[in-house]
Structure formats: structure tokens, C-alpha cells
Design an enzyme around this catalytic site. Structure first.
Site, PDB file in Angstrom:
ATOM      1  N   TYR A  55       0.944  -1.058   0.090  1.00 49.42           N
ATOM      2  CA  TYR A  55      -0.040   0.039   0.345  1.00 49.42           C
ATOM      3  C   TYR A  55       0.754   1.089  -0.121  1.00 49.42           C
ATOM      4  CZ  TYR A  55      -4.205  -2.906   0.832  1.00 49.42           C
ATOM      5  OH  TYR A  55      -5.443  -3.390   0.747  1.00 49.42           O
ATOM      6  N   ASN A 161      -9.025 -12.395  -1.672  1.00 48.56           N
ATOM      7  CA  ASN A 161      -9.437 -12.714  -3.243  1.00 48.56           C
ATOM      8  C   ASN A 161      -9.489 -14.043  -3.447  1.00 48.56           C
ATOM      9  OD1 ASN A 161      -9.779  -9.571  -3.619  1.00 48.56           O
ATOM     10  ND2 ASN A 161      -7.555  -9.662  -3.138  1.00 48.56           N
ATOM     11  N   LEU A 214     -18.050   0.635  -0.934  1.00 48.81           N
ATOM     12  CA  LEU A 214     -18.467   1.584  -1.751  1.00 48.81           C
ATOM     13  C   LEU A 214     -18.025   1.528  -3.380  1.00 48.81           C
ATOM     14  CD1 LEU A 214     -17.653   4.729   0.699  1.00 48.81           C
ATOM     15  CD2 LEU A 214     -19.766   3.221   0.347  1.00 48.81           C
TER      16      LEU A 214
END
Length: 301
Positions: A55, A161, A214
Site C-alpha cells: 500500500y 481474493n 463503496l
């Protein structure tokens, strides 16, 4: 804030998780501003912080760690989650020719050691394998994860995932249990609800965690699905969430009986404040399906 006990572990996470993947994108990355975000999350009862080694082009964990170095007492107030196995082709590693995945024991061990050093801690509460690796040697990867738990460098392990056959292959080569799968879920990304992924996770006792709840901000965008679903979320927000559509979208996920943990990732401290109100929003079955129908653009079969 409700807390969720991860299956087959002694780890508890807050029901809402604060994701730090945008931490390095903020104009202000000072230790004081990082601390202000942490304090705002903790004030909402959000004690779980979701990281990954990559990140912020490998910078977010170290930025977060500046606050922990300045006040080590913070560590006991939170749970630290990190992920590894994605190797970015970046200026940080100029010799890499391509982005790839690496689930070798050496890579996992090095990544964890770096995460611990960057965040000034001696252990993670949860480590996830970030993406399925087509070249994964399940026996080697499983042994590496088992060793990290045995050494105390992480309290629990999971995946992100992963599809059902991928996590079952890894689990078959481990003595400790995988406890979580972090996958994309939102009102605009609903495939896990119907393709068997979420059902299999419940059967295999994998806690569900939702990244991009979102839809990467698409809920506020102009595509057709967002335009159809937003008025319904706005109605929920107006009546139950002080007009905050984001809280209504989180509540839609929270309403599922699997106990989904949404990962929220805003850099705006004003938006962090009030996040816990999502826990107080009740979405009944018909409203839940009304939102689904609007997002899909058609009734369920």
C-alpha cells in the site's frame, strides 16, 4: 461497536475495519495527522486497521508506524492486519521487470519481518495472502504460515481474493486453520452472494471481510447502476443515517447473516467520525432486495 471473533482463533476484530491503503495519498502525512486518523477511528470503536505491504508504493505501513513509534501504548488498543504476496514493479524495486505474485516461504517471511519493523510491533494480529498465486506451492506456503503462527509473529492467518478451491488447497496443507477471506463486495459488486463464494466461506468457517464496500467510489458516480441504486440508499440515509449514503451502503453489507466486515478507507477525518452509526441502521429484507434489484437493473429470478 460490535466485535467479531474469528473462527478457530483467539482474535477479535471490530465489525467495521479501517483500511489504510490511501494513507500515503493524503497531502498531510505527518505523524500528528496519522495519529488524528487513528484516534478518530478508535473513538468510533474501530480498532482493526487493514494494511498490506504494497500500500502506498510500500510506504503506508511505515507512515502508520510513525504514530505507533511516537506512542507505543496505541498498539494495545488495536488489531493490525497486513497482507503480502504481490510484488510490484516499482521504483522501490527497479530490477523487477513485471508485477507478479510470490507465495514462497522466503518472500512471506521477509514481508512479515518488514511489516513488523515498519509498524514498530512484534506481531500482527492477522496476516492474509493478498492474491491467489498460480505458482503457489501449497505445501511450502502452508508451512510458512504455520511457522509464523507458531513463532508468534502473527496470531492468525487468512486469505484475500481466494476462490473456494484455492483456499481449500492451501488449507489442506496447513495444521492451523485459515480464518478469513477478504473479497470485494458492495451493492455494485454482488457476485460473491450468488456464485457460491460466500456460502462456501460460511461452510468452511472463513469470516467474510469486504474490500471496496463503496465500489471504489462508484456508488457516487454516474454509471447506470449507481444512478439506479443511489436514490434508495439516499432514502435509507435520510431516515436513518443523517444523509450519509456511505453508511447506508455499509449497512446493506452488515445486514447479511454472514457477519461481513466492511473495510472503510476514507482519508477524511470528518468522514471517519460517525462511521459507527452504520451499525445502528436496520435494513429489512424487502428493502435489502429492493436495493439489490435497483443495482442489478432487474428483479431476482
Amino acid at each position: 461497536m460490535q466485535r467479531i471473533h474469528l473462527p478457530n482463533t483467539d482474535v477479535e476484530l471490530s465489525r467495521l475495519v479501517y483500511g489504510v491503503w490511501r494513507l500515503a495519498d493524503d497531502q498531510d502525512t505527518s505523524v500528528g495527522h496519522v495519529r488524528a486518523k487513528i484516534d478518530a477511528a478508535l473513538a468510533e470503536g474501530i480498532t482493526t486497521f487493514d494494511h498490506a505491504d504494497i500500500y502506498g508504493n510500500y510506504e503506508c505501513e511505515a507512515l502508520f508506524g510513525t504514530a505507533l513509534a511516537a506512542d507505543p501504548s496505541l498498539r494495545d488498543k488495536m488489531e493490525l492486519v497486513s497482507k503480502c504476496d504481490i510484488a510490484l514493479a516499482t521504483d522501490k524495486f527497479p530490477n523487477r521487470r513485471v508485477k507478479y505474485y510470490d507465495t514462497s516461504a522466503d518472500y512471506i517471511q521477509t514481508s512479515v519481518e518488514n511489516s513488523l519493523r515498519h509498524m514498530h510491533t512484534d506481531h500482527l494480529d492477522l496476516l492474509l495472502i493478498h492474491r491467489p498465486d498460480p505458482l503457489m506451492n501449497a505445501a511450502e506456503t502452508g508451512a510458512a504460515l504455520d511457522a509464523l503462527i507458531d513463532s508468534g509473529k502473527t496470531r492468525a492467518v487468512g486469505v484475500s481474493n481466494f476462490g473456494v478451491h484455492e483456499w481449500r488447497l492451501l488449507q489442506a496443507n496447513m495444521k492451523h486453520r485459515l480464518c478469513i477471506n477478504q473479497i470485494e463486495m458492495s451493492v455494485l459488486e454482488r457476485s460473491a452472494f450468488t456464485d457460491g463464494t460466500l456460502a462456501a466461506m460460511q461452510l468452511d468457517q472463513l469470516q467474510a471481510m469486504a474490500w471496496s464496500p463503496l465500489a471504489g467510489g462508484q456508488i457516487f458516480g454516474s454509471d447506470a447502476a449507481a444512478k439506479r441504486v443511489r436514490p434508495l440508499l439516499e432514502d435509507v440515509a435520510q431516515s436513518k443515517a443523517q444523509g450519509r449514503v456511505d453508511l447506508a451502503a455499509f449497512a446493506w453489507l452488515l445486514a447479511h447473516p454472514a457477519g461481513i466486515l466492511p473495510v472503510v478507507g476514507t482519508n477524511n477525518i470528518k468522514r471517519i467520525k460517525g462511521l459507527a452509526q452504520a451499525m445502528d441502521i436496520t435494513i429489512d429484507r424487502e428493502t435489502w432486495f429492493e436495493i439489490w434489484t435497483a443495482a442489478a437493473g432487474q428483479e431476482v429470478p
